[in-house]
Design a protein around this motif. Structure first.
Motif, short mmCIF file in Angstrom:
data_model
loop_
_atom_site.label_atom_id
_atom_site.label_comp_id
_atom_site.label_asym_id
_atom_site.label_seq_id
_atom_site.Cartn_x
_atom_site.Cartn_y
_atom_site.Cartn_z
N LEU A 48 -6.99 -59.98 -11.08
CA LEU A 48 -6.01 -60.32 -12.11
C LEU A 48 -6.70 -60.54 -13.46
O LEU A 48 -6.22 -60.07 -14.50
CB LEU A 48 -5.23 -61.57 -11.69
N ILE A 49 -7.82 -61.23 -13.45
CA ILE A 49 -8.57 -61.47 -14.69
C ILE A 49 -9.05 -60.15 -15.27
O ILE A 49 -8.96 -59.91 -16.48
CB ILE A 49 -9.73 -62.46 -14.46
N VAL A 85 -13.06 -61.04 -20.91
CA VAL A 85 -12.96 -61.73 -19.62
C VAL A 85 -12.72 -63.22 -19.83
O VAL A 85 -11.85 -63.82 -19.18
CB VAL A 85 -14.23 -61.49 -18.77
N ASN A 86 -13.47 -63.83 -20.76
CA ASN A 86 -13.28 -65.26 -21.03
C ASN A 86 -11.88 -65.55 -21.55
O ASN A 86 -11.23 -66.51 -21.13
CB ASN A 86 -14.33 -65.76 -22.02
N ARG A 93 -5.19 -69.34 -16.99
CA ARG A 93 -5.17 -70.73 -16.54
C ARG A 93 -4.23 -71.59 -17.37
O ARG A 93 -3.43 -72.34 -16.84
CB ARG A 93 -6.58 -71.33 -16.59
N GLU A 94 -4.31 -71.47 -18.67
CA GLU A 94 -3.51 -72.31 -19.55
C GLU A 94 -2.02 -72.00 -19.46
O GLU A 94 -1.20 -72.91 -19.45
CB GLU A 94 -4.00 -72.19 -20.99
N LEU A 115 -2.81 -83.70 -11.93
CA LEU A 115 -3.44 -82.61 -11.18
C LEU A 115 -4.33 -81.77 -12.08
O LEU A 115 -5.48 -81.47 -11.74
CB LEU A 115 -2.37 -81.74 -10.51
N CYS A 116 -3.81 -81.39 -13.25
CA CYS A 116 -4.59 -80.57 -14.18
C CYS A 116 -5.86 -81.31 -14.63
O CYS A 116 -6.94 -80.72 -14.71
CB CYS A 116 -3.77 -80.19 -15.40
N ALA A 117 -5.72 -82.59 -14.93
CA ALA A 117 -6.88 -83.37 -15.36
C ALA A 117 -7.92 -83.44 -14.25
O ALA A 117 -9.12 -83.32 -14.50
CB ALA A 117 -6.44 -84.78 -15.76
N GLU A 118 -7.47 -83.61 -13.03
CA GLU A 118 -8.40 -83.68 -11.90
C GLU A 118 -9.08 -82.33 -11.66
O GLU A 118 -10.29 -82.27 -11.41
CB GLU A 118 -7.67 -84.13 -10.63
N LEU A 119 -8.33 -81.24 -11.76
CA LEU A 119 -8.92 -79.92 -11.58
C LEU A 119 -9.95 -79.61 -12.66
O LEU A 119 -11.00 -79.05 -12.38
CB LEU A 119 -7.82 -78.84 -11.57
N ARG A 120 -9.64 -79.99 -13.88
CA ARG A 120 -10.59 -79.76 -14.97
C ARG A 120 -11.83 -80.62 -14.79
O ARG A 120 -12.95 -80.17 -15.05
CB ARG A 120 -9.95 -80.04 -16.32
#
Length: 152
Positions: A48-49, A85-86, A93-94, A115-120
């Motif tokens: 996908l990326i 790619v970046n 993601r965003e 959840l987002c804060a923990e994943l980051r």
């Protein structure tokens, strides 16, 4: 989950099968493989990326062509770079996180933000429920403190 070398090998095979290997800088494929291996190892996400990076490269080439930019050789315009790619990874993601948060109820928004804060913080696509719950409890406490005008 796949390892970086496995992901890079699969991506290279897929690109070669579609006669697209020349459309990617080798470093761009390596970057995509490393990014995905660091987060999830999910080959679908890597594909996908790469797909989105290809779209970004095409947009860049179209913009250069519309601007009449002849300074850049045409073959360079159509090569997917590390920057593509970046940008593709960041955008995918965003957009998923922000879209989910925008359409959620207030408490759901706090859960998603936790959840987002923990994943980051983990630099991962997975997090234990207990850690997300702890982070959510802190957010709820902060939200309660911010809305409580009776406190000094």
């Amino acid at each position: 989950p796949y390892k970086p070398a496995q992901i890079e090998s699969i991506l290279t095979q897929r690109l070669s099968a579609g006669d697209l290997s020349a459309a990617f800088q080798p470093q761009a494929v390596t970057m995509a493989a490393r990014k995905i291996a660091a987060y999830s190892g999910d080959i679908r996400r890597a594909l996908l990326i790469c797909s989105r990076a290809t779209e970004l490269c095409a947009e860049r080439a179209d913009a250069a062509r519309r601007a009449g930019d002849e300074a850049t050789p045409k073959e360079k315009e159509y090569v997917v770079t590390i920057a593509d790619v970046n940008a593709a990874d960041r955008g995918l993601r965003e957009s998923a996180y922000l879209g989910a948060i925008e359409h959620a109820a207030p408490l759901e928004q706090l859960v998603l933000i936790a959840l987002c804060a923990e994943l980051r913080a983990r630099k991962s696509e997975t997090a234990p429920l207990e850690d997300v719950a702890r982070r959510l409890a802190r957010l709820v406490a902060l939200a309660g403190d911010a809305g409580d005008s009776s406190r000094p």
